[in-house]
Motif scaffolding. Structure first.
Motif, PDB file in Angstrom:
ATOM      1  N   PHE A 256       4.642   1.124 -11.104  1.00  0.00           N
ATOM      2  CA  PHE A 256       3.540   0.207 -10.809  1.00  0.00           C
ATOM      3  C   PHE A 256       2.821   0.567  -9.507  1.00  0.00           C
ATOM      4  CE2 PHE A 256       5.865  -3.006 -13.515  1.00  0.00           C
ATOM      5  CZ  PHE A 256       4.905  -3.033 -14.521  1.00  0.00           C
ATOM      6  N   ARG A 257       3.218   1.680  -8.853  1.00  0.00           N
ATOM      7  CA  ARG A 257       2.712   2.001  -7.521  1.00  0.00           C
ATOM      8  C   ARG A 257       1.232   2.354  -7.525  1.00  0.00           C
ATOM      9  NH1 ARG A 257       6.914   5.961  -4.547  1.00  0.00           N
ATOM     10  NH2 ARG A 257       5.312   5.707  -2.923  1.00  0.00           N
ATOM     11  N   ASP A 258       0.733   2.926  -8.638  1.00  0.00           N
ATOM     12  CA  ASP A 258      -0.698   3.262  -8.668  1.00  0.00           C
ATOM     13  C   ASP A 258      -1.567   2.109  -9.184  1.00  0.00           C
ATOM     14  OD1 ASP A 258      -0.026   3.219 -11.301  1.00  0.00           O
ATOM     15  OD2 ASP A 258      -0.615   5.298 -11.734  1.00  0.00           O
ATOM     16  N   GLY A 259      -0.949   1.019  -9.652  1.00  0.00           N
ATOM     17  CA  GLY A 259      -1.697  -0.159 -10.092  1.00  0.00           C
ATOM     18  C   GLY A 259      -2.258  -0.098 -11.497  1.00  0.00           C
ATOM     19  N   VAL A 260      -2.255   1.111 -12.130  1.00  0.00           N
ATOM     20  CA  VAL A 260      -2.852   1.276 -13.467  1.00  0.00           C
ATOM     21  C   VAL A 260      -2.082   0.463 -14.501  1.00  0.00           C
ATOM     22  CG1 VAL A 260      -3.384   2.919 -15.304  1.00  0.00           C
ATOM     23  CG2 VAL A 260      -3.783   3.545 -12.893  1.00  0.00           C
TER      24      VAL A 260
ATOM     25  N   MET B  65      -5.197   9.207  -4.425  1.00  0.00           N
ATOM     26  CA  MET B  65      -5.078   8.857  -3.020  1.00  0.00           C
ATOM     27  C   MET B  65      -4.535   7.435  -2.874  1.00  0.00           C
ATOM     28  SD  MET B  65      -8.593  10.502  -1.524  1.00  0.00           S
ATOM     29  CE  MET B  65      -8.109  10.114   0.131  1.00  0.00           C
ATOM     30  N   ARG B  66      -3.819   7.221  -1.755  1.00  0.00           N
ATOM     31  CA  ARG B  66      -3.213   5.906  -1.498  1.00  0.00           C
ATOM     32  C   ARG B  66      -4.268   4.808  -1.480  1.00  0.00           C
ATOM     33  NH1 ARG B  66       0.995   3.216   0.954  1.00  0.00           N
ATOM     34  NH2 ARG B  66       0.406   1.580   2.454  1.00  0.00           N
ATOM     35  N   VAL B  67      -5.424   5.098  -0.890  1.00  0.00           N
ATOM     36  CA  VAL B  67      -6.446   4.065  -0.782  1.00  0.00           C
ATOM     37  C   VAL B  67      -6.936   3.626  -2.166  1.00  0.00           C
ATOM     38  CG1 VAL B  67      -8.352   5.753  -0.606  1.00  0.00           C
ATOM     39  CG2 VAL B  67      -8.604   3.445   0.366  1.00  0.00           C
TER      40      VAL B  67
ATOM     41  N   ILE C 242      -4.271  -1.950  -7.102  1.00  0.00           N
ATOM     42  CA  ILE C 242      -3.250  -3.003  -7.019  1.00  0.00           C
ATOM     43  C   ILE C 242      -3.872  -4.294  -6.492  1.00  0.00           C
ATOM     44  CG2 ILE C 242      -1.103  -3.689  -5.887  1.00  0.00           C
ATOM     45  CD1 ILE C 242      -0.333  -0.717  -5.821  1.00  0.00           C
ATOM     46  N   ASN C 243      -4.746  -4.147  -5.509  1.00  0.00           N
ATOM     47  CA  ASN C 243      -5.412  -5.327  -4.949  1.00  0.00           C
ATOM     48  C   ASN C 243      -6.247  -6.046  -6.019  1.00  0.00           C
ATOM     49  OD1 ASN C 243      -6.051  -6.943  -2.538  1.00  0.00           O
ATOM     50  ND2 ASN C 243      -8.135  -6.247  -2.979  1.00  0.00           N
ATOM     51  N   GLN C 244      -6.900  -5.252  -6.897  1.00  0.00           N
ATOM     52  CA  GLN C 244      -7.671  -5.861  -8.010  1.00  0.00           C
ATOM     53  C   GLN C 244      -6.758  -6.681  -8.913  1.00  0.00           C
ATOM     54  OE1 GLN C 244      -9.762  -2.964 -10.412  1.00  0.00           O
ATOM     55  NE2 GLN C 244     -10.541  -4.521 -11.826  1.00  0.00           N
TER      56      GLN C 244
ATOM     57  N   CYS D 199       2.437  -0.610  -3.460  1.00  0.00           N
ATOM     58  CA  CYS D 199       2.095   0.822  -3.473  1.00  0.00           C
ATOM     59  C   CYS D 199       3.197   1.658  -2.833  1.00  0.00           C
ATOM     60  CB  CYS D 199       0.761   1.041  -2.747  1.00  0.00           C
ATOM     61  SG  CYS D 199       0.180   2.749  -2.761  1.00  0.00           S
ATOM     62  N   ASP D 200       3.878   1.064  -1.846  1.00  0.00           N
ATOM     63  CA  ASP D 200       4.963   1.781  -1.186  1.00  0.00           C
ATOM     64  C   ASP D 200       6.270   1.728  -1.975  1.00  0.00           C
ATOM     65  OD1 ASP D 200       3.243   2.417   0.828  1.00  0.00           O
ATOM     66  OD2 ASP D 200       3.848   0.714   2.109  1.00  0.00           O
ATOM     67  N   GLY D 201       6.316   0.986  -3.081  1.00  0.00           N
ATOM     68  CA  GLY D 201       7.508   0.937  -3.927  1.00  0.00           C
ATOM     69  C   GLY D 201       8.576   0.010  -3.415  1.00  0.00           C
ATOM     70  N   ASN D 202       8.191  -1.061  -2.718  1.00  0.00           N
ATOM     71  CA  ASN D 202       9.155  -2.067  -2.255  1.00  0.00           C
ATOM     72  C   ASN D 202       9.715  -2.779  -3.489  1.00  0.00           C
ATOM     73  OD1 ASN D 202      10.373  -4.516  -1.319  1.00  0.00           O
ATOM     74  ND2 ASN D 202       9.273  -4.256   0.625  1.00  0.00           N
ATOM     75  N   LYS D 203      10.968  -2.493  -3.798  1.00  0.00           N
ATOM     76  CA  LYS D 203      11.549  -2.990  -5.049  1.00  0.00           C
ATOM     77  C   LYS D 203      11.674  -4.514  -5.064  1.00  0.00           C
ATOM     78  CE  LYS D 203      15.164  -1.915  -8.363  1.00  0.00           C
ATOM     79  NZ  LYS D 203      16.341  -1.066  -8.647  1.00  0.00           N
ATOM     80  N   LYS D 204      12.097  -5.058  -3.899  1.00  0.00           N
ATOM     81  CA  LYS D 204      12.284  -6.516  -3.854  1.00  0.00           C
ATOM     82  C   LYS D 204      10.960  -7.230  -4.116  1.00  0.00           C
ATOM     83  CE  LYS D 204      15.975  -6.041  -0.406  1.00  0.00           C
ATOM     84  NZ  LYS D 204      16.373  -6.359   1.002  1.00  0.00           N
TER      85      LYS D 204
END
Length: 913
Positions: free
Chosen positions: A84-88, A111-113, A119-121, A142-147
């Motif tokens: 889910f890190r890229d938001g797609v 790119m991260r931005v 993800i913000n959308q 985006c950073d993969g914070n699992k919690k």
């Protein structure tokens, strides 16, 4: 029963955007729950229990893939904190579960931005749905914070899979828990109290499946101790047959003291949504079953009415010919028998039929009320079997009854008069025939003439003249016979030929005697040419004796004549006539006897002991005169006095009947008025019914009075008393009025009970019914309980209906009037008026609802098959539909497809089966 957020329609699913969100209170509760959970993730500072994290990770991953696979295999995820890190995939997940078309995303994803923007959308869309995200930002995902990723997915699950679950206004979690408790309540060894330990042994999962698909799980063979088997069985069956992926690991649940609540809730919510369609089918099948049961009950009532109407009409039509048959009888006995047969009919045969007619009318009105309440078209009986048709034939029968009774009574009076006249004729004819028999022999014999001397010849002549006088006197009796024959002929005597023949025979006999007498007289006069001495005294006696004897015979006949009277006045008239007879006729006879006796004394003084001119002697005249004075006159007087006593008894019967009949007649009129006043009194319907039932109870208690007057009437009839000037009531009138009074009470109660039925079924208040009654009564000018067409139109205008100006050409009004008067009687009863008003103001089941229910059972197809019906409905209801549904005429339908739309509209009278 499970209640979805769309409680009046099919249950919503997590992927359906067309149903409203949960209430604000429930939504706020769910948001707070999500906030608390997210805060818990942060507060635990990375110390999330590894077992719970493992369970959540596996469950949430499986849940996401169960929806992402609809977008294609490229969208499936393996690691929830990475994919889910890229938001797609996150945007695709939101599109699938919401069925919303999200705005186009950022095309660049390297790119991260770009990833943070996508993800913000997604997170902004979640916020737009009313969900607050506490401590979760696009950078952390985006950073993969699992919690935080797990917290985000749990928030999405809460919002789109669990929040729409609501049972009795409980929160999502509590609602889902209550649904589980209700579904598993009947099952042994299952006690759902939470979403962790209650599901450890796997029986709760198995019970949920068995409750909805009993053929998939052999629940009775399962053991509580064999938890791994139970869990594997439930997860395998759900994956294979219910399209619910294995989101949980049986070993993890088995080895964990307290399984993760979120994982269990997520998996159980999939069960809820999987079975929601079956809930819709159950609701649809139940609604259809109720509609079909109502239709069957109504059909049975219609068939019962048809049978009752046919039997009653058959009896009326079989009885009518007897009533219109007015054949005069020939004897008093036959006349009395016919009248007694009619009385037995009026007293024993007709009353049960009148009650049967009342039951038929009550049955009809109750049926129409049930049809109106259930929104069905009004029932139109077979041709000739309308209530009005039966009432018309009943009225015609009663008219024929009245005519029949009058004819039988008049015919019996005629027969009694005929009997009296016939007896009188026979007596006078026998007397005349007795005198005439043997008279021709002495008239044809000449031996006495040839042997007579002058005195004897003179005596023969005088004797012959006396005979001629006697003959003339007997000729006058022919006039009496002729007058009697005229009376008999006027009254249609059945044996006129015999009496006329007898009169002719007597006339011929007297004419023959007259001719023989003329011949003999001529022969005697020829013999008297030489015998001139006349014995005037003997001749005078013979003449007087002959005249007096004839008078005595006639008087004796009159004294022995029978009489027929019906009233005291007629008897008094006979007594007056008898008094006149004693004062005039009898005195005249006394004078004749004294004159005759004086002649006899003169004859005795001359020493004449015999009189060759007559067979009468002073002694015979004396004996006959004494018979009249001492026997016949007293006997006549005794008969008249006895008849007077009889008429006094009859008069007492008239008075007794009149007093009782007048009292009952007044009572019936008063009770009719009381029923009318109570019925329109304006009090509560139940109170009105109680008052009318009290009146009915009083009428039942009053029944002995009707029986008493009926017994008096029987005595009056036995006494052959037909007229009663003391009362305008007859027994037949009282019986009819009493029957009508009982029917009015029962009908009023039935109408009120129907109104209560309509009120309760329609949700109408007593105040509304009072308003309807007030409006109805205002325009019911004649108090008939019915509004004619003009009165109904005026009533609608007063209630604010916008009708056309042309009274004679108003299609809208004609449509409304046809609805309230389907049988085209021209009148609107109060029940139909109330039904119309409630239909205008109160919601009710419609054909559209039934069509929607069939559509659910048909899987949204415009047609349904026999297999569909047999699978979802009981056998009898399914067969009922199959037999009555027409084939579906649309394109692309398989063989045997049925048209449920036309069938549903036909149930409500909008089309024909």
């Amino acid at each position: 029963m499970l209640v979805s957020s769309a409680s009046l329609g099919p249950l919503s699913s997590c992927t359906s955007p067309k149903y409203p969100l949960q209430s604000t209170v429930s939504r706020d509760y769910s948001v707070k729950m999500a906030e608390d959970d997210q805060q818990q993730v942060i507060d635990e500072k990375g110390l999330l229990d590894l077992a719970w994290e493992r369970q959540q990770t596996k469950t949430f991953t499986a849940w996401c893939n169960s929806h992402l696979r609809k977008g294609g295999p490229n969208y499936l995820i393996e690691k929830i904190d990475v994919d889910f890190r890229d938001g797609v995939r996150l945007l695709k997940l939101l599109e699938v579960i919401s069925s919303d078309k999200l705005p186009p995303r950022e095309k660049k994803t390297k790119m991260r931005v770009h990833k943070v923007a996508i993800i913000n959308q997604a997170l902004q869309y979640i916020k737009d749905k009313g969900v607050k995200l506490v401590g979760i930002g696009p950078e952390e995902i985006c950073d993969g914070n699992k919690k935080l990723t797990l917290g985000m997915i749990w928030t999405i699950i809460l919002r789109f899979a669990i929040q729409d679950i609501s049972v009795e206004e409980l929160s999502a979690k509590e609602g889902l828990l209550l649904w589980c408790q209700r579904k598993t309540h009947p099952y042994k060894n299952v006690n759902v109290q939470n979403f962790h330990t209650s599901f450890k042994d796997g029986l709760a999962f198995c019970a949920l499946i068995h409750r909805h698909r009993p053929e998939l799980i052999p629940y009775d063979t399962l053991k509580k101790s064999d938890d791994l088997y139970n869990l594997n069985l439930a997860f395998d069956v759900a994956d294979k047959y219910l399209d619910i992926p294995r989101m949980l690991d049986p070993e993890d649940i088995h080895s964990t003291i307290k399984p993760d609540e979120r994982a269990i809730m997520t998996y159980v919510s999939s069960y809820y949504h999987a079975f929601s369609s079956s809930q819709q089918a159950e609701l649809a099948a139940k609604r259809i079953g109720q509609v079909l049961n109502v239709n069957k009950e109504n059909q049975a009532l219609m068939e019962e009415y048809e049978l009752m109407a046919s039997k009653l009409l058959e009896w009326i039509r079989a009885t009518q010919p007897w009533m219109v048959e007015h054949e005069p009888k020939t004897t008093v006995g036959n006349g009395q028998q016919s009248l007694e047969e009619f009385r037995n009919y009026a007293h024993s045969v007709k009353p049960p039929k009148a009650e049967e007619k009342g039951r038929l009318e009550t049955h009809f009105h109750t049926l129409q009320t049930k049809l109106r309440v259930s929104g069905r078209p009004a029932y139109v009986p077979s041709e000739g079997k309308l209530v009005t048709d039966i009432a018309a034939e009943w009225k015609a029968l009663e008219a024929a009854e009245k005519s029949k009774q009058e004819f039988l009574q008049e015919d019996l009076i005629r027969l009694k008069k005929l009997e009296h006249l016939a007896e009188t004729f026979d007596k006078k004819a026998r007397s005349l025939e007795s005198w005439a028999n043997g008279q021709d022999e002495p008239l044809t014999s000449d031996a006495d003439i040839e042997a007579a001397d002058l005195a004897e010849a003179n005596a023969l002549l005088k004797k012959h003249e006396a005979f001629e006088s006697d003959l003339d006197a007997h000729k006058s009796r022919l006039t009496q016979l002729s007058e009697l024959i005229t009376e008999l002929d006027k009254l249609n005597y059945h044996d006129m030929d015999a009496v006329k023949s007898r009169e002719t025979s007597s006339t011929d006999k007297l004419e023959q005697l007259a001719k023989l007498a003329d011949d003999r007289k001529q022969r005697i006069e020829n013999a008297l040419e030489t015998q001139k001495r006349l014995d005037g005294m003997r001749l005078d006696f013979a003449k007087r004796a002959a005249k007096f004897n004839t008078w005595m015979d006639s008087t004796a006949d009159d004294l022995e004549d029978t009489f027929v009277v019906h009233t005291i006045q007629e008897t008094e008239e006979l007594l007056k006539e008898f008094e006149v007879f004693q004062n005039t006729t009898l005195k005249d006879g006394q004078s004749q006897y004294e004159e005759l006796n004086k002649v006899a004394e003169n004859m005795a003084e001359l020493g004449s002991a015999e009189n060759p001119y007559t067979s009468h002697t002073p002694q015979s005249m004396y004996d006959k005169w004494c018979e009249i004075l001492q026997t016949q006159v007293p006997k006549r007087e005794q008969l008249l006095n006895s008849e007077m006593e009889t008429q006094r008894v009859n008069e007492a019967l008239r008075v007794q009947f009149a007093e009782k009949a007048n009292s009952i007649g007044s009572y019936i009129e008063a009770k009719n008025t009381e029923i009318t006043e109570v019925s329109i009194g304006g009090q509560a319907l139940e109170e009105t019914v109680q008052q009318l039932q009290a009146i009915n109870a009083e009428l039942v208690a009053y029944q002995p009075n009707i029986d008493e007057v009926s017994d008096i009437h029987q005595n009056v009839q036995k006494a052959m008393v037909f007229e009663n000037p003391h009362s305008n009531y007859t027994m037949e009138m009282l019986r009819a009025q009493w029957t009508q009074l009982l029917a009015a009470g029962n009908r009023s109660i039935n109408e009120l009970e129907n109104q209560i039925l309509m009120r309760d079924a329609r949700g109408v208040t007593d105040e509304q019914l009072k308003e309807y009654r007030a409006s109805f009564n205002h325009f019911d000018k004649d108090g008939s309980g019915m509004l004619d067409k003009n009165e109904f139109r005026a009533c609608l205008l007063s209630l604010g209906y916008n009708l056309g100006q042309d009274v004679n050409n108003d299609p809208e009004f004609e449509k409304v009037f046809g609805k309230v008067d389907p049988n085209q009687t021209g009148y609107v009863p109060f029940e139909a008026f109330v039904s119309f008003m409630t239909e205008e103001t109160v919601d009710k089941d419609t054909a559209d609802q039934v069509i929607s229910s069939f559509k659910i059972l048909a899987g949204d197809k415009p047609y349904i098959t026999g297999d569909d019906l047999r699978r979802e409905l009981p056998e009898d209801q399914a067969q009922y539909c199959i037999e009555r549904m027409t084939p579906y005429a649309g394109e692309g339908a398989p063989e045997g497809a049925l048209d449920y739309t036309s069938f549903s509209t036909a149930l409500y009278g909008q089309s024909e089966l």
